[in-house]
Design a protein around this motif. Structure first.
Motif, short mmCIF file in Angstrom:
data_model
loop_
_atom_site.label_atom_id
_atom_site.label_comp_id
_atom_site.label_asym_id
_atom_site.label_seq_id
_atom_site.Cartn_x
_atom_site.Cartn_y
_atom_site.Cartn_z
N VAL A 188 0.86 -1.18 0.00
CA VAL A 188 0.00 0.00 0.00
C VAL A 188 0.90 1.23 0.00
N PRO A 189 1.07 1.88 -1.14
CA PRO A 189 2.03 2.98 -1.23
C PRO A 189 1.76 4.11 -0.24
N ASN A 190 0.48 4.35 0.06
CA ASN A 190 0.17 5.38 1.04
C ASN A 190 -0.88 4.81 1.98
N ILE A 191 -0.42 4.40 3.16
CA ILE A 191 -1.32 3.72 4.09
C ILE A 191 -2.13 4.77 4.86
N SER A 192 -3.47 4.65 4.80
CA SER A 192 -4.30 5.64 5.48
C SER A 192 -4.23 5.48 6.98
N SER A 193 -4.62 6.54 7.65
CA SER A 193 -4.46 6.62 9.10
C SER A 193 -5.06 5.44 9.84
N PHE A 194 -6.29 5.09 9.49
CA PHE A 194 -6.99 4.08 10.27
C PHE A 194 -7.01 2.72 9.58
N GLN A 195 -6.20 2.57 8.54
CA GLN A 195 -6.31 1.36 7.73
C GLN A 195 -6.02 0.10 8.54
N ALA A 196 -4.96 0.15 9.37
CA ALA A 196 -4.59 -1.05 10.12
C ALA A 196 -5.63 -1.35 11.19
N GLN A 197 -6.05 -0.33 11.94
CA GLN A 197 -7.06 -0.54 12.97
C GLN A 197 -8.31 -1.17 12.38
N GLU A 198 -8.73 -0.62 11.23
CA GLU A 198 -10.02 -1.04 10.68
C GLU A 198 -9.92 -2.35 9.90
N THR A 199 -8.76 -2.60 9.31
CA THR A 199 -8.62 -3.84 8.54
C THR A 199 -8.20 -5.00 9.43
N GLY A 200 -7.41 -4.68 10.44
CA GLY A 200 -6.94 -5.73 11.34
C GLY A 200 -5.55 -6.21 10.96
N ALA A 201 -4.80 -6.59 11.98
CA ALA A 201 -3.40 -6.98 11.77
C ALA A 201 -3.28 -8.26 10.96
N ALA A 202 -4.31 -9.08 11.00
CA ALA A 202 -4.23 -10.35 10.27
C ALA A 202 -4.00 -10.10 8.79
N LEU A 203 -4.64 -9.06 8.27
CA LEU A 203 -4.47 -8.75 6.85
C LEU A 203 -3.34 -7.76 6.61
N MET A 204 -3.08 -6.90 7.60
CA MET A 204 -2.07 -5.87 7.37
C MET A 204 -0.67 -6.36 7.74
N GLY A 205 -0.59 -7.47 8.44
CA GLY A 205 0.72 -8.02 8.76
C GLY A 205 1.48 -8.36 7.48
N VAL A 233 9.14 4.26 5.66
CA VAL A 233 8.67 3.05 4.99
C VAL A 233 8.37 2.05 6.10
N VAL A 234 7.13 1.52 6.08
CA VAL A 234 6.72 0.69 7.21
C VAL A 234 6.36 -0.71 6.73
N LEU A 235 6.35 -1.63 7.70
CA LEU A 235 5.94 -3.01 7.44
C LEU A 235 4.94 -3.39 8.51
N GLY A 236 3.77 -3.89 8.09
CA GLY A 236 2.73 -4.23 9.05
C GLY A 236 3.12 -5.40 9.94
N ASN A 237 2.75 -5.30 11.21
CA ASN A 237 3.00 -6.38 12.15
C ASN A 237 1.88 -7.40 12.09
N ALA A 238 2.23 -8.67 12.11
CA ALA A 238 1.23 -9.72 12.24
C ALA A 238 0.66 -9.65 13.65
N PRO A 239 -0.55 -10.21 13.89
CA PRO A 239 -1.18 -10.08 15.20
C PRO A 239 -0.26 -10.48 16.35
N GLY A 240 0.48 -11.56 16.18
CA GLY A 240 1.32 -12.03 17.28
C GLY A 240 2.51 -11.12 17.56
N ALA A 241 2.89 -10.34 16.56
CA ALA A 241 4.10 -9.52 16.71
C ALA A 241 3.81 -8.17 17.35
N MET A 242 2.53 -7.86 17.57
CA MET A 242 2.20 -6.55 18.14
C MET A 242 2.49 -6.53 19.63
N LYS A 243 3.32 -5.57 20.05
CA LYS A 243 3.69 -5.49 21.47
C LYS A 243 2.68 -4.68 22.25
N THR A 244 2.08 -3.66 21.64
CA THR A 244 1.03 -2.88 22.29
C THR A 244 -0.15 -2.82 21.33
#
Lengths: 291, 611, 448
Positions: C292-309, C406-417
């Motif tokens: 996702v070249p430009n990740i929107s503000s709430f994209q990860a929260q709303e999509t979930g880490a399972a898909l954004m990881g 440049v960011v890389l999404g965390n999988a659900p298990g990798a999220m520390k907070t």
């Protein structure tokens, strides 16, 4: 030129899209046909159904409970809307009815935004709808596949209600001749309530079933409202078979066009509608006499 | 006379006064020049919309398509350096909007009511898609077109702020004057008739689709000009001009301001934009502004049926209406108001001089089947020119259906109808009216919100002007021949004392007479009267019989009636229908002696005699 | 085509403020960085807007309709900055501001809902300019709003600190002298992203694109495909979908059958969430990796880490930059204290742009717009310390030269907070990512 398997896949997808559009449009068309009210709040009610689903599944995790509670909730919404607002407008011009439902639509959308915020919400796909199915010529999401069956069943239930019950008689009589329904007398008002509530439930259930596929957010209903309008114009005003066939046609137009260039799918839908207005202004299943 | 129809010049003066003081009064209230310009822009598109919706009753949810078209064509021509003259670009944009209106209107006016609304909405959305995708090379897509220049006058640019305000004020005023002229022109009279009763308007000989299309294009032209000015006033043509919300906001503002008042959209825009602007600044309201305004809108639709300007006008006209109503008796049957003798003014001669050698009307084997139901089956008869001819039969004999086929209101399943030897089947009620068939209906088909004079004028205008004429500038009552016809028809049916009374307050008997009067005012060669005496008091029946006899002196008359005394007194020839078939046809004496007729009536009358 | 209009607008403004006769007197020879003197002719809302003890800022952002979640976030960023600057506390001092307010003047502000419509944004900001004598206008969540407000700013001679807008045009051929954009252009985002993903996924990948049919979408598609081309990446499918699409099934069928290795999703906000969820349903992620070249503000929260990881992308800013930049840390702390959630990048834009404007004004020593513009244009020699580290505005096109995370999404298990959606895998220096000065076709308009 897209390949034959791709065209076949898109044709199949058009069927899935079309059944959903048919369900959305059928709620709109029975209210329109019977009460003569063009319900501009239909898109908002679609959205409200999706939120009902979101709330119930977030609390209980049960999709079926979501449908049950959601449908009951939409029934209440329909009754309250009819008793509190729509009923005041039966004696007033069509235009006033359009305006009040337009206003009600704004209030519902903004009310939901005030309550739930503007962020999108998620409704999980039910456990029996997870995954993807190999259909030979294409892979297709399980839930969407099941949805075709569910929506077809719902459309059949609606058919039974419309063609096998006394309230259905009123609805169809209303489509044929609104004045004749008036002559039937006092029962009509109660039938109107039931029909309106039925239409609202149909809108809501469409939203509930669609909720796992899309993001649930306050403005999600508006594009469906316009598409449902197009479906009704194509199928013929107030005609239930028209809504079903019109929905399938619209789904196929969108999908098949996408096989060539998805940017033009919406434009093509309107172009077909315009063409139909030239060739058959009353719509596929509309009668010449109705407005 | 002209002054009466067009009313006074007060509305124009009031608008001028408001436009002159608005910048000085409203600026301290927190309106910027820009906001005032936008309000005038909404008001301008609203003028056309009110002609379409308020006057003609056509609710369009697609005005954004024309607003956007006018705006983007003008903006593209200027920004793309196709032409340099801003005025010319505005004109071309307006014309382009009118052309798009012509195409969309051609498709949309085929359907009425809700269908019309849905079709306009769908085309509005289609225009938005076209602007955003396929035409984005020209329109800038979702970015719109920045850099629209301002026009100059005598070498001086009309800059933002007060000069731009005056430009919009002048254009709004010109648009307002034109809209009022249109509203009070013969053209406008037909528009109002279409809103009041579309079917009757067509029956009297006006081409309803042509008028609808014309007013649709006029509304599109207003929208196009307003769109062009939107680009000019902010040096930027925004893509959301095309959005559904633009159409919706126009409808909302018009309803709040007052439908059918012309200034309603302006008043509504003033309130809406002001509320929108200020509500957001109230602490803790923020994004809730739309919810609050939505609730206000719903409340207004429920409670204030006329909108702000409409309620104000109502406050003024209510007294006049109350006075008019006070003069109308509760009971019907005031026979004294009926002219006992021939009217003083002669009815004007029929427009087409009848060929007396051919029968006025001739039905040849006409049938009408509704599925298995044979409403009329193979009926042939002739109506002699200059005669009074009656059609009788028990209820359900097919009389009204036959009448409708004689005027081609409904198409026969088989057979044909000739008018003075010319086939009229297939022409439709509008063309047959133009050819000289007038008809009064079994159920009143009146223009309830118009006055008696206006009702008759609608009818009289038809044959004087043809099926369609865009005489936008002349006054509706400025055609002397038409006014004579109106006066004669009014006198003939004895409604002169009700000339300026809105029809909905008339007692039933007078409405029946007006129903005949409308048919008469079309100046027909052949007049069809479907149960003219139905629902009248005995005194009125006597008077109406005299009236029918009087009318019969100058034109061919065909009458359906249950009142046998009246029929046998009036008719020279009688056709009897029974269960859709022709039972007998002859002179009153022959019919009276006909055994089959007696059987049918003896068998049927006891069951079917109307109340 | 805008430049000619800028000049036309100048005539209008002159007429309004001075009458025709004074038109010639507006040239400001040799202004440079010298603080404006009282002798300067009035320009825009200056000096009317600074005659009192306060200065007005107009904010427009979508609060209803699409993108309203992002709009709300952005507005909270502005409000925090206004409050801090007015209070003149530790945070304001850390940014380099002196005393309370800007040049001693308290900021007044008003927020209007733009409904994501350029016309409504222009309408509201014009009202703020004409009625409230706004000295600065700001806020938006789309390039369309940005371009419209930039045009307005140039015409009215009021500074515009652009809100969220990623299309190249905002600092490309629709750039304006009076407008400054902080978000990375599509060009910058893609140039920063391309080497990272190419290194991770290797050369010669086939890419399927989901492109929303508007300028921003085409802008990102063009930039991303151009910058991955050197690595042998090719376009296997380009599915352009209509605005405000809700059902992507037909486009996704094509993508799923395209045989691509990489799925580049250019949709934004709710549509990004929507299309991502539906892509998963169509089994796209079984075959492809999403970028996702430009990740929107709430994209990860709303999509979930399972898909954004595992999803690569860029974003304007991420709260984890607090580990690198003290101002980011103080921003996150203050924002959380006030609004009870962790700020997104929309909030950062509001916050950062307000501070940079205030700093520009204080450096110029005046609110006189040309002086402030020149102060900002001169920031290369004296960069601003910010939530993104050292940043400066490029004089040629008013694009903020700033690092691109440049960011890389965390999988659900990798999220520390609960806010640990992304790891910053690279912080590409602005100078490295930015386009050549005139590459995007920018020609800035007049100062006056």
């Amino acid at each position: 030129m897209p390949s034959a398997p791709l065209l076949l896949s898109q044709a199949f997808n058009g069927l899935a899209l079309g059944t959903l559009l048919a369900l959305v449009a059928s709620g709109l068309t029975i209210i329109l046909g019977t009460l003569g009210v063009l319900n501009f709040a239909h898109g908002a009610l679609f959205m409200l159904g999706a939120y009902a689903m979101y709330v119930v599944t977030a609390q209980t995790g049960s999709f079926f409970l979501g449908i049950l509670v959601g449908a009951a909730f939409m029934l209440v919404v329909g009754v309250v809307l009819e008793r509190g607002l729509i009923r005041l407008f039966y004696g007033r011009p069509h235009e006033d009815q359009i305006l009040v439902t337009f206003g009600a639509g704004i209030v519902i959308v903004e009310g939901v935004r005030a309550l739930f915020g503007a962020n999108t919400q998620s409704v999980p796909t039910p456990s029996w709808g997870q995954g993807i199915v190999q259909l030979g010529f294409l892979f297709y999401p399980t839930y969407r596949l099941e949805l075709i069956g569910i929506v077809a069943a719902l459309l059949f239930v609606l058919y039974l209600i419309l063609y096998r019950t006394s309230i259905g008689l009123v609805v169809r009589a209303g489509i044929e001749d609104a004045r004749m329904v008036g002559i039937l007398g006092i029962n009509v008002r109660r039938s109107f309530l039931l029909v309106f509530a039925l239409g609202v439930v149909a809108a809501g259930v469409s939203g509930m079933l669609y909720a796992p596929i899309v993001s649930v957010e306050p403005d999600m209903g508006s594009s469906f409202l316009v598409e449902a309008f197009v479906v009704i114009v194509i199928g013929g005003l107030g005609s239930y078979p028209g809504a079903v066939v019109g929905g399938l046609i619209a789904g196929e137009i969108i999908s098949i066009t996408s096989a060539f260039n998805s940017a033009y799918s919406e434009v093509m839908l309107y172009a077909v509608m315009a063409l139909l207005l030239v060739l058959r202004p009353q719509g596929l299943f509309g009668s010449e006499g109705r407005v | 006379m002209a002054a009466r129809v067009r009313g006074t010049l007060w509305p124009e003066l009031a608008v001028v006064a408001v436009l002159l003081v608005a910048p000085f009064v409203l600026l301290p209230l927190g309106f910027s020049y820009d906001l005032l310009q936008r309000i005038l822009d909404w008001g301008l598109i609203g003028l056309g919309f009110d002609l379409l919706f308020g006057a003609t009753g056509l609710l369009s949810f697609g005005q954004a398509a024309f607003y956007g078209t006018g705006g983007f064509v003008a903006a593209y021509l200027l920004v793309g350096h196709v032409i340099a003259n801003v005025w010319l670009a505005l004109v071309l944009g307006t014309i382009a909007a009118g052309l798009v209106g012509l195409v969309v209107g051609w498709l949309a006016v085929r359907r009425i009511g809700i269908y019309f609304t849905m079709i306009t909405l769908a085309f509005g959305e289609m225009a938005y898609f076209l602007e955003n995708s396929p035409l984005s090379h020209y329109t800038g897509g979702e970015n719109g077109l920045p850099g629209v220049p301002v026009p100059s006058l005598g070498g001086m640019p009309i800059s933002a702020g007060l000069p731009m305000y005056w430009l919009l004020a002048v254009l709004f005023f010109a648009g307002f004057v034109l809209a009022r002229r249109i509203l009070h022109s013969p053209f406008g009279a037909v528009l109002r008739a279409i809103k009041g009763n579309t079917t009757r308007t067509g029956m009297t000989g006006h081409s309803v689709p042509a008028y609808k299309l014309a007013v649709f294009v006029i509304a599109a032209l207003y929208a196009g000009l307003a769109g062009g000015l939107l680009g000019v006033l902010q040096s930027y043509m925004p893509p959301d001009a095309f959005a559904l919300d633009t159409s919706g906001q126009l409808v909302v503002q018009t309803v709040i301001g007052g439908v059918g008042t012309l200034v309603g959209p302006l008043v509504g825009a003033t309130l809406w934009l002001w509320l929108r602007d200020n509500l957001q600044q109230v602490p803790h309201v923020g994004a809730l502004w739309k919810l609050i305004l939505g609730l206000i809108f719903v409340l207004l639709v429920v409670v204030l049926k006329r909108g702000i300007a409409g309620e104000i006008r109502w406050a003024f006209t209510r007294r006049r209406l109350a006075a008019a109503e006070a003069g109308v008796p509760e009971e019907t049957g005031d026979a004294a108001v009926m002219p006992p003798t021939a009217p003083a003014l002669p009815l004007s001669a029929p427009l087409v001089v009848a060929r007396t050698d051919a029968p006025a009307l001739r039905a040849i084997g006409v049938s009408k089947f509704y599925g298995g139901l044979h409403a009329v089956e193979n009926v042939s008869f002739e109506v002699r020119t200059g005669s009074i001819h009656a059609v009788i039969g028990p209820n359900g004999a097919g009389k009204s259906t036959l009448f409708k086929m004689l005027k081609d209101e409904i198409a026969p399943t088989a057979g044909e109808v000739l008018l003075f030897g010319r086939r009229i089947t297939g022409l439709g009620p509008t063309r047959t009216a133009q050819l000289g068939i007038g008809k009064s209906n079994q159920l009143n088909q009146l223009f309830l919100d118009l006055t008696v004079t206006e009702n008759l004028r609608i009818a009289a205008l038809a044959r004087a002007r043809g099926t369609f004429r865009a005489d936008l500038w002349r006054a509706a009552d400025s055609l002397p021949a038409v006014e004579r016809q109106v006066a004669a028809a009014m006198e003939t049916v004895g409604l002169i004392h009700r000339a300026d009374v809105p029809v909905h307050v008339l007692p039933y008997g007078e409405k029946r007479r007006l129903e005949i009067g409308i048919a008469l005012a079309t100046g027909p060669n052949v007049l069809l009267l479907d149960e003219p005496l139905a629902g009248m008091s005995p005194a009125e029946r006597v008077a109406t019989r005299a009236l029918v006899r009087e009318i019969g002196r100058t034109r061919t008359l065909l009458i359906v009636e249950h009142d046998m005394d009246a029929i046998f007194e009036l008719a020279e020839r009688i056709t009897v229908l029974y269960e859709g078939r022709l039972l007998a046809d002859g002179t009153p004496d022959e019919i009276q002696g006909n055994q089959a007729v007696q059987d049918a009536y003896l068998g049927g009358l006891h069951e079917h005699e109307p109340a | 085509m805008n430049k000619r209009i800028g000049e036309a607008a100048l005539d209008r403004r002159q007429m309004l403020q001075l009458g025709l006769g004074a038109a010639g007197g507006l040239m400001l020879p040799g202004l440079g960085l010298i603080p404006a003197r009282a002798a300067e002719a009035p320009l825009g809302t200056w000096p009317a807007g600074v005659s009192g003890s306060t200065v007005f800022v107009g904010v427009t952002s979508p609060l209803t309709g699409a993108y309203s979640a992002d709009g709300k976030d952005e507005v909270l960023g502005y409000e925090l900055a206004f409050a801090e600057i007015n209070a003149g506390g530790a945070n304001a001092q850390a940014w380099g501001l002196k005393g309370k307010g800007v040049l001693g003047k308290q900021i007044r502000h008003a927020i209007a809902d733009s409904e994501l419509k350029p016309n409504v944004a222009v309408q509201a900001q014009t009202q703020f300019i004409q009625r409230d004598k706004a000295m600065m206008i700001t806020g938006c969540v789309s390039s369309a709003e940005a371009v419209a407000l930039e045009e307005l700013a140039q015409r009215e001679h009021v500074l515009n600190m652009v809100g969220a807008a990623g299309a190249n045009a905002a600092t490309g051929h629709d750039c304006q002298r009076y407008a400054f954009r902080s978000q990375p252009s599509a060009y910058m985002a893609c140039k920063a992203l391309a080497p990272v993903v190419a290194q991770h996924y290797g050369r010669g990948k086939k890419v399927a694109y989901l492109v929303p049919d508007y300028n921003y979408g085409h802008s990102v598609f063009g930039s991303f495909s151009a910058f991955t081309k050197p690595y042998g990446w090719t376009t296997a499918a380009k599915e352009v979908v209509p605005l405000s699409a809700t059902d992507y099934s037909s486009a996704l069928l094509n993508i799923a059958n395209s045989g691509a290795d990489i799925f580049v999703n250019i949709e934004f906000a709710a549509q990004a969430v929507n299309s991502t969820k539906q892509a998963a349903q169509f089994g796209v992620f079984k075959k492809m990796q999403m970028i996702v070249p430009n990740i929107s503000s709430f994209q990860a929260q709303e999509t979930g880490a399972a898909l954004m990881g595992g999803v690569f992308g860029t974003m304007d800013w991420n709260w984890k930059l607090e580990d690198r930049f003290p101002l980011a840390k103080s921003f996150v702390a203050a924002f959380q204290a006030k609004n009870h959630y962790t700020p997104n990048w929309g909030a950062n834009i509001g916050y950062l742009q307000t501070y940079i404007w205030a700093l520009g004004v204080e450096r110029a020593g005046t609110f006189y717009p040309p002086a402030v513009i020149k102060a900002l244009e001169a920031s290369k020699t004296n960069p601003f310390d910010s939530t993104l580290g050292k940043v400066w505005y490029r004089a040629e096109d008013h694009q903020l030269v700033r690092p691109v995370p440049v960011v890389l999404g965390n999988a659900p298990g990798a999220m520390k907070t609960k806010d640990d959606w992304f790891n910053i895998v690279d912080l590409v220096p602005g100078e490295q990512a930015i386009s050549p000065p005139t590459f995007l076709g920018c020609k800035l308009g007049s100062y006056t």
